[in-house]
Design an enzyme around this catalytic site. Structure first.
Site, PDB file in Angstrom:
ATOM      1  N   HIS A 122      40.078  49.376  32.627  1.00 39.51           N
ATOM      2  CA  HIS A 122      40.831  48.115  32.539  1.00 39.51           C
ATOM      3  C   HIS A 122      41.803  48.052  33.706  1.00 39.51           C
ATOM      4  O   HIS A 122      42.940  48.522  33.624  1.00 39.51           O
ATOM      5  CB  HIS A 122      41.568  48.044  31.191  1.00 39.51           C
ATOM      6  CG  HIS A 122      42.214  46.722  30.924  1.00 39.51           C
ATOM      7  ND1 HIS A 122      42.434  46.236  29.654  1.00 39.51           N
ATOM      8  CD2 HIS A 122      42.696  45.764  31.771  1.00 39.51           C
ATOM      9  CE1 HIS A 122      43.035  45.050  29.729  1.00 39.51           C
ATOM     10  NE2 HIS A 122      43.208  44.749  31.005  1.00 39.51           N
ATOM     11  N   HIS A 170      42.623  45.287  36.974  1.00 33.43           N
ATOM     12  CA  HIS A 170      42.357  44.071  37.749  1.00 33.43           C
ATOM     13  C   HIS A 170      42.609  44.421  39.208  1.00 33.43           C
ATOM     14  O   HIS A 170      43.737  44.771  39.560  1.00 33.43           O
ATOM     15  CB  HIS A 170      43.288  42.942  37.298  1.00 33.43           C
ATOM     16  CG  HIS A 170      43.150  42.616  35.837  1.00 33.43           C
ATOM     17  ND1 HIS A 170      42.362  41.598  35.378  1.00 33.43           N
ATOM     18  CD2 HIS A 170      43.682  43.212  34.732  1.00 33.43           C
ATOM     19  CE1 HIS A 170      42.418  41.551  34.059  1.00 33.43           C
ATOM     20  NE2 HIS A 170      43.210  42.533  33.639  1.00 33.43           N
ATOM     21  N   HIS A 227      39.113  40.264  27.272  1.00 36.01           N
ATOM     22  CA  HIS A 227      40.490  40.469  26.862  1.00 36.01           C
ATOM     23  C   HIS A 227      40.685  39.745  25.525  1.00 36.01           C
ATOM     24  O   HIS A 227      40.355  38.559  25.408  1.00 36.01           O
ATOM     25  CB  HIS A 227      41.451  39.844  27.879  1.00 36.01           C
ATOM     26  CG  HIS A 227      41.691  40.673  29.101  1.00 36.01           C
ATOM     27  ND1 HIS A 227      40.674  41.126  29.901  1.00 36.01           N
ATOM     28  CD2 HIS A 227      42.851  41.118  29.668  1.00 36.01           C
ATOM     29  CE1 HIS A 227      41.208  41.818  30.901  1.00 36.01           C
ATOM     30  NE2 HIS A 227      42.519  41.836  30.788  1.00 36.01           N
ATOM     31  N   GLU A 284      45.747  40.691  23.061  1.00 39.63           N
ATOM     32  CA  GLU A 284      46.910  41.091  23.864  1.00 39.63           C
ATOM     33  C   GLU A 284      48.094  40.277  23.335  1.00 39.63           C
ATOM     34  O   GLU A 284      48.968  40.819  22.675  1.00 39.63           O
ATOM     35  CB  GLU A 284      46.644  40.829  25.353  1.00 39.63           C
ATOM     36  CG  GLU A 284      47.811  41.252  26.262  1.00 39.63           C
ATOM     37  CD  GLU A 284      47.579  40.908  27.740  1.00 39.63           C
ATOM     38  OE1 GLU A 284      46.749  40.030  28.041  1.00 39.63           O
ATOM     39  OE2 GLU A 284      48.288  41.514  28.590  1.00 39.63           O
ATOM     40  N   ASP A 303      45.754  48.315  33.937  1.00 37.99           N
ATOM     41  CA  ASP A 303      45.832  46.847  33.961  1.00 37.99           C
ATOM     42  C   ASP A 303      46.165  46.304  35.363  1.00 37.99           C
ATOM     43  O   ASP A 303      45.252  45.969  36.106  1.00 37.99           O
ATOM     44  CB  ASP A 303      46.825  46.342  32.906  1.00 37.99           C
ATOM     45  CG  ASP A 303      46.464  44.978  32.344  1.00 37.99           C
ATOM     46  OD1 ASP A 303      45.383  44.454  32.658  1.00 37.99           O
ATOM     47  OD2 ASP A 303      47.264  44.434  31.552  1.00 37.99           O
ATOM     48  N   ASP A 304      47.448  46.190  35.678  1.00 35.78           N
ATOM     49  CA  ASP A 304      47.883  45.639  36.983  1.00 35.78           C
ATOM     50  C   ASP A 304      48.978  46.544  37.544  1.00 35.78           C
ATOM     51  O   ASP A 304      50.155  46.186  37.547  1.00 35.78           O
ATOM     52  CB  ASP A 304      48.423  44.216  36.780  1.00 35.78           C
ATOM     53  CG  ASP A 304      47.395  43.306  36.145  1.00 35.78           C
ATOM     54  OD1 ASP A 304      46.486  42.854  36.863  1.00 35.78           O
ATOM     55  OD2 ASP A 304      47.475  43.071  34.918  1.00 35.78           O
TER      56      ASP A 304
END
Ligand code: HPA
Ligand code: ZN
Length: 324
Positions: free
Chosen positions: A15, A17, A195, A198, A276-277
Site C-alpha cells: 500500500h 502511492h 481503498h 479508511e 501509504d504516502d
C-alpha cells in the site's frame, strides 16, 4: 525495538502511492526542471502544509504537488528514489499504486507514466533491489464513468500492469458505484483491490468484497466496528493493507496506541503494515513497523509475522477466491 531487526525482515510493501513518495526536495527539483509553479515558497513552506485534518486536506496538497511530474524521466526518478528507500527497509517486492487520471487529465500520456515507472522497476530488480508491480487506481472523485474509461485506456499497457484499485475521497462515494470499472478490470486479467474503511463505514468494506470482488482491502481500519465483518475477513483470509502512521496523520485514529491492527490480528485477520504516502506522513515502511511496535507493545515475533503476511499477500501467485 531495533531498526536493524525490522529492516532485516524481508517484506513486501502493498500500500504505497508512488505520487505520495514525492519528497518536497524532489518536488521542487522537478518543478524547476519543468517550469511548474508550486503554490509554496520553498521546501520548508511545503512541509508546513503537511498538517492534515482529514483525508481531503491531505489530498488537496497531494494532487497539487504531483503536477510537477510531467515526463517519463520524472516518473522514473520518483520511483527510483522510492525503491532505494524501500530497499533499505528490507522491501523485496513493492506493489505500488499510481493515479493515471490525475496525469492524463493534465495532458501527460499514460505511456510516459507507465514507461517511466516500469523502467525504474526493471533497474531495481536487475541490481538486487525490490521488484516493482504496478496497480493503476481510479480516483473516486472523478466518478464511475471516468473510471470505466480509465480501465479501457490501460489495455495497451496491460503487460506492464499487475492490478487495478481505487483511491481518493471515500465518504459519499460507495464502492458499489464503481462495479462496472472493476468488472472491466477483471476482464483485462488485473488483480483487484480497493481503498475502503479508511474514513468510510464498514458497509463500504462489505461492498468492496461482495460487489467489487476485490482480493485485498486497502486500509480497512473501520472494519473493527463490525464484528461480523471481522469474522468474514478472517474466514476468507482477505488481507488488509494497513497504514498506521497515515491513519494517525489523517485522524482516522486518535493515536497509534488506539490503532485497530493488533485487535484485527488477534481476531485472525491477515493484516499487513505499509506506508501509504510516506513523503507526506513522515515514515517509510520500517518506520511504520517500529512506531506500531512501540505504541502497541508488539514483539519481534509479531513483526516477523506481519512481514511474512505481506509476502503471503503479494500478487505473485494465482488469483485468490475472487479472481475470476
Ligand atoms: N486514501 C485515499 N486516497 C489516497 C490516499 C489515501 O490514504 N493516498 C493517496 N490517495
Ligand atoms: Zn492509500
Amino acid at each position: 525495538m531495533d531498526r536493524t531487526f525490522v529492516a532485516g525482515l524481508p517484506k513486501a510493501e502493498l500500500h504505497l502511492h508512488i505520487e505520495g513518495s514525492l519528497e518536497p526536495e524532489l518536488a521542487f527539483e522537478l518543478a524547476a526542471r519543468n517550469g511548474v509553479d508550486l503554490p509554496y515558497a520553498d521546501v520548508a513552506a511545503l512541509r508546513r502544509a503537511f498538517s492534515f485534518r482529514d483525508l481531503q486536506s491531505f489530498l488537496d496538497v497531494y494532487y497539487t504537488c504531483m503536477t510537477v511530474l510531467r515526463t517519463a524521466e520524472d516518473f522514473h526518478d520518483l520511483a527510483e528514489a522510492y525503491l532505494a528507500r524501500a530497499r533499505a527497509d528490507g522491501v523485496v517486492r513493492a506493489e505500488v499504486f499510481f493515479d493515471p487520471q490525475e496525469h492524463t487529465s493534465r495532458g501527460i500520456p499514460l505511456a510516459d507514466v507507465v514507461t517511466g515507472l516500469s523502467r525504474a522497476g526493471e533497474e531495481s530488480a536487475e541490481t538486487g533491489g525490490p521488484h516493482l508491480a504496478l496497480i493503476a487506481c481510479a480516483v473516486r472523485h472523478r466518478g464511475p464513468e471516468e473510471a470505466v474509461e480509465m480501465v479501457h485506456s490501460l489495455e495497451p499497457h496491460r503487460e506492464q500492469l499487475t492490478g487495478f484499485g481505487m483511491d481518493s475521497t471515500e465518504v459519499g462515494l460507495p464502492p458499489r458505484l464503481f462495479a462496472a470499472a472493476f468488472e472491466a478490470a477483471r476482464g483485462l486479467g488485473l488483480r483487484c483491490v480497493a481503498h475502503a474503511g479508511e474514513e468510510g463505514p464498514p458497509e463500504y468494506v462489505w461492498e468492496a468484497i461482495d460487489v467489487l470482488g476485490v482480493e485485498r482491502i486497502d486500509h480497512g481500519a473501520r472494519a473493527i466496528e463490525d464484528a461480523a465483518l471481522v469474522r468474514r475477513l478472517a474466514a476468507d483470509g482477505t488481507p488488509l493493507t494497513m497504514c498506521p502512521v497515515s491513519n494517525v496523520r489523517l485522524r482516522v485514529v486518535p493515536e497509534l496506541a488506539a490503532h485497530p491492527l493488533p485487535r484485527l490480528l488477534d481476531a485472525g485477520v491477515r493484516v499487513t503494515v505499509n506506508s501509504d504516502d510516506p513523503a507526506y506522513f513522515g515514515g517509510y515502511v520500517a518506520d511504520n513497523y517500529l512506531a506500531l511496535a512501540e505504541a502497541c507493545g508488539l514483539s519481534e515475533a509479531d513483526l516477523a509475522g506481519l512481514a511474512q503476511s505481506s509476502l503471503d499477500a503479494c500478487f505473485t501467485g494465482a488469483g485468490g477466491p475472487h479472481h475470476r
